[in-house]
Design a protein around this motif. Structure first.
Motif, short mmCIF file in Angstrom:
data_model
loop_
_atom_site.label_atom_id
_atom_site.label_comp_id
_atom_site.label_asym_id
_atom_site.label_seq_id
_atom_site.Cartn_x
_atom_site.Cartn_y
_atom_site.Cartn_z
N UNK A 224 -9.45 -15.19 12.55
CA UNK A 224 -7.99 -14.89 12.54
C UNK A 224 -7.17 -15.98 12.58
N UNK A 225 -7.65 -17.05 13.36
CA UNK A 225 -6.80 -18.25 13.33
C UNK A 225 -6.78 -18.84 11.85
N UNK A 226 -7.83 -18.97 11.16
CA UNK A 226 -7.93 -19.46 9.85
C UNK A 226 -7.17 -18.82 8.84
N UNK A 227 -6.82 -17.57 8.93
CA UNK A 227 -6.40 -16.60 7.98
C UNK A 227 -4.97 -16.38 7.98
N UNK A 228 -4.53 -16.58 9.44
CA UNK A 228 -3.28 -16.34 9.96
C UNK A 228 -2.99 -14.80 9.76
N UNK A 229 -3.85 -14.00 10.24
CA UNK A 229 -3.61 -12.55 10.12
C UNK A 229 -2.76 -12.04 11.48
N UNK A 230 -1.33 -12.11 11.10
CA UNK A 230 -0.51 -11.67 12.16
C UNK A 230 -0.66 -10.24 12.68
N UNK A 231 -1.25 -9.58 11.77
CA UNK A 231 -1.48 -8.06 11.97
C UNK A 231 -2.57 -7.51 12.62
N UNK A 232 -3.66 -8.66 12.75
CA UNK A 232 -4.81 -8.48 13.54
C UNK A 232 -4.86 -9.11 14.72
N UNK A 233 -5.45 -8.56 15.91
CA UNK A 233 -5.30 -9.23 17.20
C UNK A 233 -6.49 -9.11 18.13
N UNK A 234 -7.04 -9.80 18.87
CA UNK A 234 -7.97 -9.55 19.80
C UNK A 234 -7.82 -9.19 21.11
N UNK A 235 -8.42 -8.34 21.68
CA UNK A 235 -8.44 -8.23 23.31
C UNK A 235 -10.18 -8.23 23.74
N UNK A 236 -10.29 -8.41 25.10
CA UNK A 236 -11.76 -8.73 25.72
C UNK A 236 -11.82 -7.56 26.75
N UNK A 237 -12.92 -7.09 26.99
CA UNK A 237 -13.31 -6.59 28.39
C UNK A 237 -14.84 -6.99 28.71
N UNK A 238 -14.89 -7.46 29.90
CA UNK A 238 -16.29 -7.72 30.54
C UNK A 238 -16.55 -6.34 31.45
N UNK A 239 -17.66 -5.81 31.14
CA UNK A 239 -18.12 -4.66 32.26
C UNK A 239 -18.96 -5.42 33.45
N UNK A 240 -18.67 -5.21 34.47
CA UNK A 240 -19.51 -5.77 35.63
C UNK A 240 -20.35 -4.65 36.24
N UNK A 241 -21.68 -4.59 36.04
CA UNK A 241 -22.40 -3.60 36.36
C UNK A 241 -22.66 -3.52 37.78
N UNK A 242 -22.48 -4.63 38.49
CA UNK A 242 -22.63 -4.76 39.87
C UNK A 242 -23.93 -4.47 40.29
N UNK A 243 -25.10 -4.90 39.40
CA UNK A 243 -26.29 -4.58 39.70
C UNK A 243 -27.05 -5.71 40.45
N UNK A 244 -26.67 -6.88 40.20
CA UNK A 244 -27.16 -7.97 40.64
C UNK A 244 -26.11 -9.20 41.02
N UNK A 245 -26.60 -10.05 42.11
CA UNK A 245 -25.82 -11.03 42.58
C UNK A 245 -25.45 -12.16 41.51
N UNK A 246 -24.08 -12.43 41.62
CA UNK A 246 -23.56 -13.37 40.58
C UNK A 246 -23.01 -12.68 39.35
#
Length: 446
Positions: free
Chosen positions: A49-71
């Motif tokens: 996206x940075x290399x092509x300069x696509x202003x009409x495309x963007x990113x967001x991110x999500x992390x799912x914490x399953x809370x199944x283990x320490x850390x």
């Protein structure tokens, strides 16, 4: 060095090709666990996206914490920092509450998609993008083939509609995990290794171990294009021969049943049976064998399988829900629930409502007879119709009832979209949401 450059180019070109396929504008929500596959996906998409300069495309991110283990919370926080360094909006969704003692991976998968969908709403995203790789695909093919699903129905789709709302896209299904890790290493980016990935309690881990020393030829080849063409042929058969009455009965003319000898029409018939039975998965292989033998005899009679009565008469084949083990559903005002896996019911009144089986036929039976169904079929099918009553004094029961397409309403693989649309139409539903990738239907119809 030359080999590393080729790997980097393959990863980046895959990301570039994927981005170029979008209808725009679009915002992509990348599911990032902190593992190599998802971090590599996020980084590659961001680079292109940075290399092509696509202003009409963007990113967001999500992390799912399953809370199944320490850390796990610390890892989610580290992913948030990585996203911040790239200037990408990030949210962490945590699976709170009790966890099941059995079937934990399946439950975690279900919860993960629920939480990702809520992140789509929070961040105004167009779709969900995941980092599944060719390694994941090979494992999935082998696991499903060993369960009897066969190579023709065993692979992951590169596009899957979740909950009739959001498309989940998998652009890295053609890349190996080793290549993605080589790309991250070249970029100086590390990743987390989930301990569950080496826990032999889990089927996928055991499958991964067996595949480590296997040749590619040892695993059945997955052909998504073949599956898509099968979906087109199955839809055509349904359009010609299947009718749905009051969302309760599927009828097929006798001549069409007798001529249903190829895999596509049988697949179409089994899909309709799955819907009528309120199920999410098709009939087991041994049950299908018993059903096929019943149909091939060509004699009048009834056979029950997967909660569905297959009623063969001189006028044709009729499929309807068997009238037993029908549930009771109670809904508060404004609440929505699923009744018997076959209907989505919304309480639009001001009092509590109760949904149960009609039990006595009544008006539904009359409607089915008026539609031309044999009286015996109409009577039996009407017993399993939903019946809504108010449980509050001085309140009138008001509910919105919509047929549910069990095999596809939660997860719809893109290669089955045309058949799913046909089934939805036969049950009086609107077509499913279209993918943000513009060439999906074009590819399927070729």
């Amino acid at each position: 060095m030359a080999a590393e450059t080729q790997v980097n180019l393959a990863v980046l070109e895959t990301a570039k090709r994927f981005l170029s396929s979008f209808n725009r504008p679009a915002r992509l929500l990348v599911a990032v666990s902190g593992g190599s596959d998802s971090k590599g996906l996020l980084l590659a998409l961001n680079r292109m996206i940075e290399a092509t300069g696509n202003a009409d495309l963007s990113l967001a991110a999500c992390t799912v914490d399953h809370a199944l283990r320490p850390g796990s919370a610390d890892e989610a926080e580290a992913v948030a920092g990585f996203c911040a360094s790239l200037g990408i909006a990030h949210v962490t969704k945590r699976w709170d509450g009790p966890k099941p003692s059995a079937g934990i991976q399946a439950a975690a998968r279900e919860k993960r998609y629920q939480l990702l969908a809520s992140a789509v709403d929070d961040l105004g995203a167009t779709c969900i993008v995941t980092g599944h790789t060719l390694d994941d695909q090979r494992e999935t093919i082998l696991m499903r083939s060993e369960r009897g699903q066969g190579p023709g129905g065993a692979g992951m789709a590169d596009e899957t509609l979740y909950d009739r709302r959001f498309w989940v896209l998998r652009p890295f299904l053609g890349l190996r995990r080793a290549d993605i890790r080589a790309f991250l290493t070249a970029e100086g980016v590390g990743w987390f290794d989930d301990p569950s990935n080496v826990n032999m309690r889990f089927e996928r881990v055991r499958t991964r171990e067996r595949l480590a020393d296997a040749d590619d030829e040892a695993v059945a080849t997955w052909d998504a294009a073949f599956r898509a063409r099968s979906s087109v042929r199955a839809a055509a058969w349904l359009e010609l021969h299947a009718r749905v009455h009051e969302s309760l009965v599927v009828s097929v003319a006798d001549a069409a049943v007798a001529g249903c000898v190829d895999a596509d029409c049988r697949r179409a018939l089994l899909a309709m049976a799955t819907v009528v039975g309120g199920r999410t998965h098709p009939l087991a292989a041994d049950t299908v064998t018993r059903l096929v033998a019943f149909l091939e005899r060509g004699e009048p009679g009834r056979l029950t399988a997967g909660r569905v009565v297959f009623d063969r008469r001189a006028t044709g084949l009729y499929l309807y829900r068997e009238a037993r083990d029908l549930p009771l559903l109670v809904l508060r005002p404004g609440a929505t629930g699923i009744w018997d896996g076959r209907f989505t019911v919304g309480n639009v009144g001001n009092g509590m409502v109760q949904i149960s089986a009609a039990g006595d036929g009544g008006l539904q039976q009359e409607r089915l007879i008026a539609a031309g169904l044999p009286p015996g079929v109409a009577k039996r099918a009407s017993f399993s119709a939903p019946h809504v009553v108010s449980t509050d004094d001085n309140c009138i029961a008001e509910a919105h009832i919509e047929p549910r397409i069990g095999p596809y309403d939660t997860f719809l693989p893109g290669f089955d979209l045309i058949m799913a649309d046909m089934i939805a139409g036969l049950f009086g539903r609107q077509p499913y949401v279209r993918s943000p990738v513009h060439d999906l239907l074009t590819e399927m119809e070729r």
